[in-house]
Design an enzyme around this catalytic site. Structure first.
Site, mmCIF file in Angstrom:
data_model
loop_
_atom_site.group_PDB
_atom_site.id
_atom_site.type_symbol
_atom_site.label_atom_id
_atom_site.label_comp_id
_atom_site.label_asym_id
_atom_site.label_seq_id
_atom_site.Cartn_x
_atom_site.Cartn_y
_atom_site.Cartn_z
ATOM 1 N N ASP A 1 53.533 41.051 75.302
ATOM 2 C CA ASP A 1 53.304 39.608 75.405
ATOM 3 C C ASP A 1 52.215 39.345 76.427
ATOM 4 O OD1 ASP A 1 55.321 39.030 73.648
ATOM 5 O OD2 ASP A 1 56.608 37.999 75.098
ATOM 6 N N LYS B 1 52.860 33.674 67.868
ATOM 7 C CA LYS B 1 54.170 33.167 67.454
ATOM 8 C C LYS B 1 54.090 31.776 66.839
ATOM 9 C CE LYS B 1 56.886 35.552 71.050
ATOM 10 N NZ LYS B 1 57.709 36.488 70.269
ATOM 11 N N GLY C 1 63.344 37.336 77.571
ATOM 12 C CA GLY C 1 63.184 36.687 78.867
ATOM 13 C C GLY C 1 64.291 36.969 79.855
ATOM 14 N N ARG D 1 72.078 48.790 67.523
ATOM 15 C CA ARG D 1 73.293 49.503 67.107
ATOM 16 C C ARG D 1 73.913 48.848 65.881
ATOM 17 N NH1 ARG D 1 75.278 53.793 69.758
ATOM 18 N NH2 ARG D 1 74.926 53.963 72.005
ATOM 19 N N GLY E 1 64.384 42.062 76.236
ATOM 20 C CA GLY E 1 65.082 42.581 77.405
ATOM 21 C C GLY E 1 64.579 43.926 77.897
ATOM 22 N N GLY F 1 58.096 41.779 76.499
ATOM 23 C CA GLY F 1 57.669 40.413 76.732
ATOM 24 C C GLY F 1 57.430 40.179 78.194
ATOM 25 N N SER F 2 58.386 39.530 78.820
ATOM 26 C CA SER F 2 58.249 39.165 80.221
ATOM 27 C C SER F 2 58.225 40.387 81.132
ATOM 28 C CB SER F 2 59.413 38.261 80.615
ATOM 29 O OG SER F 2 59.739 37.396 79.550
#
Lengths: 298, 193
Positions: free
Chosen positions: A28, A85, A157, A169, A218, A239-240
């Protein structure tokens, strides 16, 4: 433009670009400068967005497609594929992104949904789409709508990898369960998965999704990335985790290496050293259910 | 001895499957020891910038370069073609390849993903049905040096497949279309060495 029987935007060509990204990290970025850092660190593609999910979460409000100027700037800044996005169901944002010539559109739960019933009819577009999924049925519904790539959602995030783990999973487990079924059980399986029978039968016989699946939501450390790869992901979205950390360039490089050498603990130990602070993070269990992004999309 | 597929990033699994479908013994190459076991090497599709960085970081860059120079049969598709070109046009700053093909290759020569396409090609050394080819953000060969043979071009004359001695590079992806004849051609290069 070239040969007589040339065809563009076929499923093969759309899914093919995702095949070329396998084993890679998609990062990101919110500015052309960040995009350049990501490319230099070895990102296989960048995701252009207005705010990283951690900021969307912190600042709240309606989150939308990015400013076309920003997307243009990022496309100009790098030579690797650029994704952007659109809100779930917002087919006009997708039309705009296609007009901007992005390489992939992410119909993403990280932005505020524009339609709480329908997703975008992705077959109507020439540009390929990636969509999030928390389980096999959701993944197959997105593929039915034309998605050329799937990413498990995780919880964007947060820097908490537990939801990403849960989703990969779940999807892998459901694929294994499907592969173990007898042929006459697949009709009911399709009903239960709320997905078309033909697609269900294909997954049952091949033992995998018909498109590439990355993991998202995550991933904050090299170990997180390697964990997802060992779980069978084709690649990772970060991402973050990178630009909300203490040393984005080094962390980005380390996550790229960890994604390639996911099975080599010596390499993982080496690349995990001296990266400075990871993003602060939020435990998913501390987020009240209505604020969980993964629950957007159906 | 097996044929290796450089397995740092990209569609290396599809190449392994293609090689195995041709009856060859195929292994993933991520380390020097694995490289040294191979009597042929495939550089897969992927992102050339990423493959270069990972090869450099893991001390495979110089060994691969030297192996190619000393005659290891090597085959690159798309990003792999870029990695085998002596000259890369529109690369990122500092981008270099292993070399081996005296050609100039332009990255993303057709434009962005919207310009990716499928088509049929005639290919020197392959008879019968035309080769069905997928070009995905593909490069093209812009200049061909002496001693480099053109194996395939688009109707407009743009060069998309070349060979010189032990090295073959193509701009498209037979590994994703189920086309095995280009891999068979490469395996002949491996066997005849």
């Amino acid at each position: 433009m070239s040969n007589s029987q040339t065809s563009k935007s076929t499923p093969l060509v759309k899914r093919g670009l995702a095949e070329m990204m396998k084993g890679g990290v998609i990062m990101d970025v919110v500015t052309p400068e960040q995009a350049k850092i990501a490319e230099d660190a070895g990102a296989v593609a960048v995701m252009a967005l207005e705010r990283v999910p951690a900021d969307i979460r912190a600042q709240g409000g309606v989150s939308r497609m990015s400013d076309p100027d920003m997307i243009d700037g990022i496309i100009k800044a790098v030579s690797i594929p650029v994704m952007a996005k659109a809100r779930i169901g917002h087919f006009v944002e997708a039309q705009i992104l296609q007009a901007l010539k992005v390489d992939y559109i992410d119909e993403s739960e990280v932005l505020s949904p524009a339609d709480y019933v329908n997703h975008i009819d992705k077959w109507k577009f020439d540009v390929p789409f990636v969509c999030g999924a928390t389980n096999l049925g959701e993944a197959l519904r997105r593929i039915t709508e034309g998605a050329a790539m799937i990413r498990s959602k995780g919880e964007a995030g947060t820097g908490d990898v537990s939801e990403a783990m849960k989703h990969i999973r779940t999807i892998s487990g459901e694929i294994r369960a499907l592969a173990a079924k007898s042929e006459d059980e697949l009709y009911v399986a399709a009903k239960e998965l709320q997905a078309p029978y033909e697609l269900v039968r294909e997954v049952a016989s091949t033992g995998k999704l018909p498109v590439v699946m990355f993991v998202a939501g995550g991933v904050a450390t090299p170990a997180d990335a390697a964990l997802m790869m060992q779980m069978g992901a084709d690649g990772v979205f970060v991402g973050s985790g990178i630009f909300k950390s203490g040393n984005p360039a080094e962390r980005a490089k380390a996550i790229v290496k960890a994604t390639t050498f996911y099975n080599d603990p010596d390499v993982l130990a080496q690349v995990s050293r001296g990266l400075g602070e990871a993003m602060v993070g939020i435990n998913v269990t501390d987020i009240p259910a209505p604020h969980r992004l993964a629950e957007r999309g159906w | 001895m097996p044929v290796g597929v450089l397995a740092l990033q990209g569609d290396f699994r599809e190449h392994i499957i293609a090689l195995e479908s041709c009856g060859a013994d195929a292994i993933e190459v991520k380390t020097l020891a694995e490289l040294n076991r191979c009597h042929g090497l495939i550089i897969p599709g992927g992102e050339s910038t990423v493959i270069q960085k990972l090869a450099t970081n893991y001390d495979l860059f110089e060994p691969i370069k030297n192996k190619i120079k000393s005659g290891l049969p090597t085959f690159g598709t798309c990003a792999g073609l870029i990695m085998l070109a002596e000259k890369i046009v529109d690369g990122i700053e500092g981008q270099i390849g292993f070399g081996g093909l005296d050609v100039s290759v332009r990255r993303n020569a057709f434009g962005n993903q919207l310009d990716s396409f499928e088509t049929d090609l005639s290919f020197k050394g392959i008879t019968g049905e035309p080769v069905h080819a997928a070009f995905i953000r593909a490069p093209i060969v812009e200049e061909v040096g002496p001693g480099v043979e053109v194996l395939s071009s688009l109707d407009d004359g743009r060069v998309v497949a070349v060979r010189a001695q032990n090295v073959m590079g193509i701009a498209f992806h037979p590994e994703v279309t189920g086309e095995l004849r280009v891999h068979q051609l490469f395996l002949k290069m491996v066997d005849s060495r």
